[in-house]
Scaffold this motif. Structure first.
Motif, short mmCIF file in Angstrom:
data_model
loop_
_atom_site.label_atom_id
_atom_site.label_comp_id
_atom_site.label_asym_id
_atom_site.label_seq_id
_atom_site.Cartn_x
_atom_site.Cartn_y
_atom_site.Cartn_z
N ASP A 81 62.57 -3.71 36.72
CA ASP A 81 62.22 -2.34 36.30
C ASP A 81 61.27 -2.37 35.09
O ASP A 81 61.59 -1.87 34.01
N ASP A 83 57.91 -1.56 32.84
CA ASP A 83 56.97 -0.47 32.56
C ASP A 83 55.54 -0.98 32.61
O ASP A 83 54.62 -0.23 32.94
N LYS A 109 56.85 -0.55 44.35
CA LYS A 109 58.17 -0.03 43.96
C LYS A 109 58.08 1.28 43.20
O LYS A 109 59.04 2.03 43.14
N THR A 110 56.95 1.48 42.51
CA THR A 110 56.86 2.62 41.60
C THR A 110 55.86 3.66 42.08
O THR A 110 55.52 4.58 41.36
N ASN A 113 56.37 7.26 41.48
CA ASN A 113 56.40 7.72 40.08
C ASN A 113 55.12 7.31 39.36
O ASN A 113 55.12 6.33 38.60
N SER A 116 54.46 5.29 35.87
CA SER A 116 55.67 4.61 35.40
C SER A 116 55.48 3.09 35.35
O SER A 116 56.32 2.38 34.81
N PHE A 117 54.41 2.61 35.94
CA PHE A 117 54.10 1.18 35.87
C PHE A 117 52.61 1.01 35.67
O PHE A 117 51.79 1.72 36.28
#
Lengths: 368, 368
Positions: A81, A83, A109-110, A113, A116-117
């Motif tokens: 997870d 950032d 994966k992100t 969102n 978020s990455f």
């Protein structure tokens, strides 16, 4: 009470080289980011005794498989997870591809969102007109860079990626435009630009005692939004400054994005709206802070280095050393003395005491 | 302006395991020492994705040859001017011997300058009554420990090294005496002593909510000079606390020795004169500071862990995770949540807000 953590809580995956002694690659990047309060997962691509500037080192390189396996290990335990990902030196084309696959997996994966990455990629290929990686690493990077959010080439790497020979401020702008367009990469910073050997446009060249850093965040039409920061150059060569720049940028860019507006951090790739001026970009705000910290720390390093070299050298009582000639010994001593004093000067990472300012830089202002 | 470096300039060679994600081994030790201002050379003995408490991990172990080679690389470039060596987990008996040879080489280089080099050895072999290394690692450690200045066994490792089963405070004292005598090691700290299951001497047992740490610096006749520190135990298991203890001790012990007297730092193995009381030993002064920092950081970690576990878990959208059963997923989640928050709480490493006190502990005071 000492200072609280400096930057917002930031979980970073840092992929680069490890040296036991000294500060380059992941050893530099991890220390810098941790000293600023980032949680860093460090995936090491080589395990060397020291950096190659010593002209001798021992150790091993990780294979692409070993890099992938470490990531798979984290993945299977749901430890991904992050950032931000910061990727630096990878020892082969296959390793560059393996690192690229990790970045793309984290993006997948992100993808629901946005913002978020964020992937900061330092395309470590060479410097001063010379590749120091295998030729096949270049096309590997050219494939991978399409997926990065920010890349940090030096002048030579920018030339390799853009195909534009940088000989002036206008060709520099051309190179950045080409990188934005060719690779669809929204943010670019070209570190350490030296145009002092230019004679075509002497009035626009940077002075040999000035280091120029050029950055750009793309506009929605794909055009560059250029800023430039001039800082006094120090008369000393330090290894690991690119890694230091990248690590500070990870921490400071996210901080600037969080400070900018509530919507920016949920915007894909943190691209500011078109009406944000180049000098107001989080990338520009971050860069001046990064350069200020670097200037402080490198100045302190140079002081310490000069003091160390001025001190009477201790007689070599070491068998190995007795066999090397005086010139080699001097080079080793000078290289060691120039190791960046990053830990002892951590306060300047947190709060630099100098202040630099970004200048806006419009293409139409450029001399042709 | 943020805080200046906390401890005297200290160059450490840290030899232990590396995990990409989380904080154990060299990843913990390096971060902790750097956050306190130490320059750390990190020689990694394993390259894993995460610590073994997750019950799954991927990666590789360094061979004894690889460990030796990295050291030889540093040696050939004269990068071995370390003040302290901290050695932790080594993945085989041969690796323990390789690390031992490094410690002895550094001692040889500095034998004309007593006190200029100090070796802290954490004999990582097992815990809670169970070896987690191969059987042949034990005799390897038993050979190497003779050369260390300070060893940091846990209760089980102290039993293994001393041959004394620790069931009471008096057998604990016996074990420490045996370690001083058998291995001629001047400083010992036994971390995490739990005597709460004792029934023979209930009045002298430590409460289950108390963690007791016992240390000793030998007197010139070889007898132990024992102190004890009781600290409130936290109701949570954290990985890497032994490494954290060791790293903090490296920084704080040298600081205490420098503060103690001008002659102590040039005394072999920093052994205080016989008239220094146990509670005034630099080792005791260091230990209370170390434990205070640990208490602060672990308390903050537990708060953050509880908050993280209380938060609604995000739906697993990961293929790999979808395949694991709920119990395994819970274990992974709990283990991740308990990763020590060392970076975000660095201020407590620098300035703990609690204060503990050492108690003198004379053998003749012990119940028999």
């Amino acid at each position: 009470m000492s200072a609280d953590p400096v930057v917002p809580e930031t979980r970073v995956l840092a992929i680069a080289s490890h040296v036991a002694y000294g500060y380059v690659g992941n050893k530099m990047a991890t220390a810098v980011m941790q000293l600023l309060g980032c949680d860093v997962a460090a995936l090491n691509t080589v395990h060397f005794s020291n950096h190659t500037g010593y002209r001798q080192f021992k150790g091993t390189r990780a294979t692409a498989d070993e890099i992938t396996t470490i990531y798979e290990g984290m993945r299977q335990s749901n430890l991904t997870d992050f950032d931000v990902m910061l990727s630096g030196y990878a020892p082969s084309a296959a390793a560059v591809e393996a690192v690229g696959a990790i970045g793309m997996d984290l993006q997948r994966k992100t993808e629901k969102n946005p913002g978020s990455f964020f992937w900061v990629l330092d395309p470590v290929m060479g410097d001063q007109g010379r590749l120091y990686v295998n030729d096949d690493v270049v096309p590997a990077y050219k494939k991978v860079i399409h997926h990065a959010d920010l890349i940090l080439p030096n002048q030579f790497e920018a030339e390799v990626l853009s195909g534009v020979k940088i000989t002036s401020l206008s060709t520099l702008a051309e190179a950045i435009s080409a990188i934005h367009k060719t690779y669809n990469v929204p943010h670019v910073i070209i570190t350490s630009v030296q145009l002092s050997d230019l004679t075509t446009n002497p009035s626009t060249t940077t002075s040999p005692t000035t280091l120029t850093v050029i950055g750009s965040t793309t506009r929605s039409d794909g055009s560059p939004r250029l800023f430039r920061v001039d800082v006094p150059a120090l008369d000393c060569y330090f290894s690991g400054t690119g890694d230091m720049f990248a690590a500070l940028t990870v921490a400071r860019l996210r901080e600037a994005v969080f400070a900018a507006s509530p919507t920016l951090r949920t915007t894909r790739s943190w691209v500011s709206p078109d009406d944000v001026k180049a000098t107001d970009l989080p990338l520009a705000q971050s860069t001046v802070k990064v350069l200020a910290s670097m200037h402080n720390v490198l100045e302190k390093t140079m002081e310490a280095r000069n003091a160390e070299l001025a001190a009477t050298p201790t007689a070599p009582d070491d068998d190995a050393l007795a066999q090397v000639d005086a010139q080699k010994r001097l080079h080793l001593r000078q290289t060691k003395a120039a190791e960046v004093r990053v830990v002892r000067n951590a306060r300047f990472l947190r709060e630099p005491t100098v202040e630099f300012h970004p200048q806006e830089w419009k293409e139409e202002d450029l001399p042709r």
